[in-house]
Design a protein around this motif. Structure first.
Motif, PDB file in Angstrom:
ATOM      1  N   ILE A  63       0.835  -1.200   0.000  1.00 28.56           N
ATOM      2  CA  ILE A  63       0.000   0.000   0.000  1.00 28.56           C
ATOM      3  C   ILE A  63       0.870   1.250   0.000  1.00 28.56           C
ATOM      4  CG2 ILE A  63      -1.655   1.351   1.362  1.00 28.56           C
ATOM      5  CD1 ILE A  63      -2.915  -1.275   2.264  1.00 28.56           C
ATOM      6  N   ALA A  64       1.944   1.244   0.800  1.00 29.40           N
ATOM      7  CA  ALA A  64       2.834   2.412   0.855  1.00 29.40           C
ATOM      8  C   ALA A  64       3.494   2.663  -0.495  1.00 29.40           C
ATOM      9  CB  ALA A  64       3.894   2.207   1.936  1.00 29.40           C
ATOM     10  N   LEU A  65       3.961   1.604  -1.165  1.00 25.33           N
ATOM     11  CA  LEU A  65       4.614   1.779  -2.471  1.00 25.33           C
ATOM     12  C   LEU A  65       3.638   2.283  -3.523  1.00 25.33           C
ATOM     13  CD1 LEU A  65       6.966  -1.354  -2.638  1.00 25.33           C
ATOM     14  CD2 LEU A  65       7.599   1.024  -2.212  1.00 25.33           C
ATOM     15  N   MET A  66       2.411   1.749  -3.513  1.00 25.43           N
ATOM     16  CA  MET A  66       1.414   2.233  -4.476  1.00 25.43           C
ATOM     17  C   MET A  66       1.086   3.700  -4.225  1.00 25.43           C
ATOM     18  SD  MET A  66      -1.293  -0.878  -5.201  1.00 25.43           S
ATOM     19  CE  MET A  66      -1.708  -1.208  -3.479  1.00 25.43           C
ATOM     20  N   LYS A  67       0.999   4.083  -2.957  1.00 25.40           N
ATOM     21  CA  LYS A  67       0.740   5.489  -2.636  1.00 25.40           C
ATOM     22  C   LYS A  67       1.898   6.381  -3.088  1.00 25.40           C
ATOM     23  CE  LYS A  67      -2.383   5.246   1.348  1.00 25.40           C
ATOM     24  NZ  LYS A  67      -2.546   5.614   2.778  1.00 25.40           N
ATOM     25  N   PHE A 147      -7.030  -0.750  -3.372  1.00 25.63           N
ATOM     26  CA  PHE A 147      -7.106   0.239  -4.443  1.00 25.63           C
ATOM     27  C   PHE A 147      -7.960   1.435  -4.022  1.00 25.63           C
ATOM     28  CE2 PHE A 147      -6.391  -3.888  -6.502  1.00 25.63           C
ATOM     29  CZ  PHE A 147      -5.218  -3.611  -7.170  1.00 25.63           C
ATOM     30  N   VAL A 148      -8.989   1.182  -3.237  1.00 22.72           N
ATOM     31  CA  VAL A 148      -9.788   2.282  -2.694  1.00 22.72           C
ATOM     32  C   VAL A 148      -8.924   3.161  -1.798  1.00 22.72           C
ATOM     33  CG1 VAL A 148     -11.732   2.882  -1.196  1.00 22.72           C
ATOM     34  CG2 VAL A 148     -11.958   1.022  -2.850  1.00 22.72           C
ATOM     35  N   ILE A 149      -8.075   2.537  -1.001  1.00 18.47           N
ATOM     36  CA  ILE A 149      -7.179   3.277  -0.109  1.00 18.47           C
ATOM     37  C   ILE A 149      -6.224   4.158  -0.911  1.00 18.47           C
ATOM     38  CG2 ILE A 149      -5.270   3.026   1.529  1.00 18.47           C
ATOM     39  CD1 ILE A 149      -7.973   2.511   2.769  1.00 18.47           C
ATOM     40  N   VAL A 150      -5.620   3.601  -1.937  1.00 19.57           N
ATOM     41  CA  VAL A 150      -4.646   4.355  -2.734  1.00 19.57           C
ATOM     42  C   VAL A 150      -5.330   5.484  -3.502  1.00 19.57           C
ATOM     43  CG1 VAL A 150      -3.003   4.206  -4.638  1.00 19.57           C
ATOM     44  CG2 VAL A 150      -3.087   2.392  -2.930  1.00 19.57           C
ATOM     45  N   ASP A 153      -6.494   8.287  -1.208  1.00 24.03           N
ATOM     46  CA  ASP A 153      -5.347   9.048  -0.695  1.00 24.03           C
ATOM     47  C   ASP A 153      -4.815  10.008  -1.759  1.00 24.03           C
ATOM     48  OD1 ASP A 153      -3.103   9.322   1.436  1.00 24.03           O
ATOM     49  OD2 ASP A 153      -2.012   8.919  -0.408  1.00 24.03           O
ATOM     50  N   VAL A 154      -4.732   9.539  -2.997  1.00 25.93           N
ATOM     51  CA  VAL A 154      -4.278  10.402  -4.087  1.00 25.93           C
ATOM     52  C   VAL A 154      -5.260  11.548  -4.289  1.00 25.93           C
ATOM     53  CG1 VAL A 154      -3.843  10.509  -6.574  1.00 25.93           C
ATOM     54  CG2 VAL A 154      -2.982   8.587  -5.238  1.00 25.93           C
ATOM     55  N   TRP A 155      -6.546  11.250  -4.258  1.00 25.26           N
ATOM     56  CA  TRP A 155      -7.565  12.296  -4.413  1.00 25.26           C
ATOM     57  C   TRP A 155      -7.428  13.367  -3.339  1.00 25.26           C
ATOM     58  CZ3 TRP A 155     -11.883  12.634  -0.876  1.00 25.26           C
ATOM     59  CH2 TRP A 155     -12.766  13.679  -1.180  1.00 25.26           C
ATOM     60  N   LYS A 156      -7.099  12.958  -2.134  1.00 18.97           N
ATOM     61  CA  LYS A 156      -6.979  13.909  -1.031  1.00 18.97           C
ATOM     62  C   LYS A 156      -5.721  14.758  -1.141  1.00 18.97           C
ATOM     63  CE  LYS A 156      -7.020  14.100   4.054  1.00 18.97           C
ATOM     64  NZ  LYS A 156      -5.813  14.901   4.239  1.00 18.97           N
ATOM     65  N   ASN A 216       4.946   3.584   6.179  1.00 16.94           N
ATOM     66  CA  ASN A 216       3.801   4.395   6.603  1.00 16.94           C
ATOM     67  C   ASN A 216       2.721   4.319   5.544  1.00 16.94           C
ATOM     68  OD1 ASN A 216       5.042   5.332   8.998  1.00 16.94           O
ATOM     69  ND2 ASN A 216       6.177   6.852   7.839  1.00 16.94           N
ATOM     70  N   ALA A 217       1.791   3.390   5.751  1.00 19.10           N
ATOM     71  CA  ALA A 217       0.724   3.205   4.772  1.00 19.10           C
ATOM     72  C   ALA A 217      -0.488   4.076   5.067  1.00 19.10           C
ATOM     73  CB  ALA A 217       0.308   1.736   4.721  1.00 19.10           C
ATOM     74  N   GLY A 218      -0.465   4.841   6.168  1.00 20.38           N
ATOM     75  CA  GLY A 218      -1.562   5.757   6.469  1.00 20.38           C
ATOM     76  C   GLY A 218      -2.521   5.224   7.508  1.00 20.38           C
ATOM     77  N   PHE A 219      -2.153   5.334   8.793  1.00 18.57           N
ATOM     78  CA  PHE A 219      -3.005   4.804   9.860  1.00 18.57           C
ATOM     79  C   PHE A 219      -4.359   5.499   9.912  1.00 18.57           C
ATOM     80  CE2 PHE A 219      -4.573   5.360  14.224  1.00 18.57           C
ATOM     81  CZ  PHE A 219      -4.858   4.050  14.546  1.00 18.57           C
ATOM     82  N   ASP A 220      -4.377   6.834   9.889  1.00 20.74           N
ATOM     83  CA  ASP A 220      -5.631   7.579  10.008  1.00 20.74           C
ATOM     84  C   ASP A 220      -6.634   7.147   8.947  1.00 20.74           C
ATOM     85  OD1 ASP A 220      -4.490   8.938  12.066  1.00 20.74           O
ATOM     86  OD2 ASP A 220      -4.077  10.767  10.939  1.00 20.74           O
ATOM     87  N   GLN A 221      -6.180   7.029   7.737  1.00 22.72           N
ATOM     88  CA  GLN A 221      -7.065   6.671   6.634  1.00 22.72           C
ATOM     89  C   GLN A 221      -7.603   5.253   6.789  1.00 22.72           C
ATOM     90  OE1 GLN A 221      -5.082   6.219   2.923  1.00 22.72           O
ATOM     91  NE2 GLN A 221      -6.947   6.273   1.701  1.00 22.72           N
TER      92      GLN A 221
END
Length: 285
Positions: A63-67, A147-150, A153-156, A216-221
């Motif tokens: 997830i971190a690499l895709m982000k 994919f929803v997560i990535v 995150d990009v949209w934000k 850091n794959a994004g804990f809050d999200q």
């Protein structure tokens, strides 16, 4: 002027480091850090033998690499497109609209996404139904959740990230475009041979500095969007630490995991700054 910031940094970042001792203890809150029984390396051993360790590490890194990849490519493309807009008013309005999600918390955005992606009442489900497609539970399906997560995150964040690329565009000498135009180069060739090479140092810099976020794959999200249904594809190191520490009260184990993550992140951050210096001549001091 910097003294108050140094004081705050010392209070909230350095003094709490005393709590690292919990990683070597079976921490009992009533006894405190100094009097809790010592267990040596058992907390670290527990983590290394954890049954789902490989899955958690894979989810975190993937997830971190895709982000990281999407977070570099999408803002670059958007900044190039924005640079081609000649109507200043439209350009400013678009920039403002894409910046706004950056300033919203994942608590708020998580609730919005849950409503939008609901398989029963969400807008996306209704749109798929109109096309004759069965509704998809994006936040409850292990195939779709990463994919929803990535994408979310990009949209934000992509609007805010374009600021750096737009700043890099302003440093390119306009006479280069004039010379290329006189030689018959169109907008695409100007972009390929002038714009991208001119932005290359900034692209390399951002790419190398992003290495520090590999764990850091994004804990809050993820915390606001995931559920036990998608632990297989969405459970990361930070959410595992939260569950072990706050739900199962295994404070020593969660502290040990956090310490391991911090040490690995330190290595990657040091490597990223070294590469940034060698490839982009970037220095902190």
């Amino acid at each position: 002027m910097i003294f108050p910031s140094v004081i705050l940094l010392f209070i909230y970042s350095y003094i709490p480091m005393f709590g690292i001792a919990i990683a070597f203890e079976k921490f009992i809150p009533s006894k405190g850090i100094l009097h809790s029984p010592k267990v040596g390396w058992k907390n670290f051993q527990f983590f290394l033998e954890y049954p789902d360790l490989q899955r958690v590490l894979f989810n975190t890194i993937s997830i971190a690499l895709m982000k990281m990849a999407a977070g570099l490519i999408v803002p670059l493309i958007v900044s190039l497109l924005l640079n081609e807009i000649r109507k200043v008013l439209f350009k400013r309005v678009f920039q403002t609209l894409v910046y706004l999600p950056h300033f919203l918390s994942w608590v708020l955005l998580g609730g919005i996404l849950i409503d939008i992606l609901s398989p029963s009442t969400g807008i996306v489900a209704k749109a798929l139904g109109m096309l004759g497609i069965e509704p998809i539970y994006f936040l409850g399906d292990n195939r779709w959740f990463p994919f929803v997560i990535v994408i979310s995150d990009v949209w934000k964040e992509f609007g805010f990230s374009t600021i750096v690329y737009l700043a890099a565009l302003t440093s390119i000498n306009p006479s280069l475009y004039e010379a290329a135009s006189m030689d018959g180069a169109g907008r695409w060739k100007q972009t390929w041979h002038i714009t991208l090479p001119g932005m290359l140092p900034v692209i390399i810099l951002l790419a190398t500095l992003s290495l520090g976020n590999v764990l850091n794959a994004g804990f809050d999200q993820i915390f606001n969007l995931y559920s036990p249904q998608v632990y297989e594809s969405g459970d990361i190191i930070d959410t595992l630490v939260y569950r072990l520490g706050m739900e199962q009260f295994q404070y020593g184990v969660s502290t040990a995991i956090g310490l391991i993550k911090s040490l690995v992140s330190l290595v990657f951050i040091s490597l990223s700054y070294f590469l940034a210096y060698r490839l982009a001549n970037y220095r902190i001091f």
